[in-house]
Design a protein around this motif. Structure first.
Motif: not given
Length: 106
Positions: A19, A73, A79-81, A96-98, A102
């Protein structure tokens, strides 16, 4: 599939490295965001995250607390939070997402 022979922390580290390598640094703000994210990173650490309704789940912290927040994670979701720190541990707040997305939403 990302290195299926890797440990969970190694897979998470791989996701984050990918990422960061693909992050679009098109302005001073995006460069500052990437630098701040990189400075906040920690080795993935297993933590119990609290969710609404009293649910908990074993997840992985990937940043040190940034004030009241840190990035986690969620392995079951993939996914990430963004979580807020509480006396009961990290609390998922629905962002949530990348990982960088976040982190930068604070």
């Amino acid at each position: 599939m990302i290195g299926s022979g890797l440990s969970i922390p190694d897979r998470i580290t791989h996701l984050i490295e990918t990422e960061m390598a693909e992050f679009n640094v098109s302005s001073e703000v995006s460069l500052a965001t990437l630098q701040a994210f990189r400075a906040a990173l920690c080795e993935p650490q297993e933590v119990t995250v609290n969710f609404s309704g009293g649910l908990t789940q074993e997840c992985w912290a990937v940043t040190w607390a940034n004030g009241d927040y840190r990035v986690i994670f969620l392995p079951l979701a993939g996914y990430f939070s963004l979580c807020v720190e509480s006396v009961f541990g990290p609390l998922d707040i629905g962002v949530h997402g990348h990982a960088i997305g976040c982190f930068s939403s604070v």
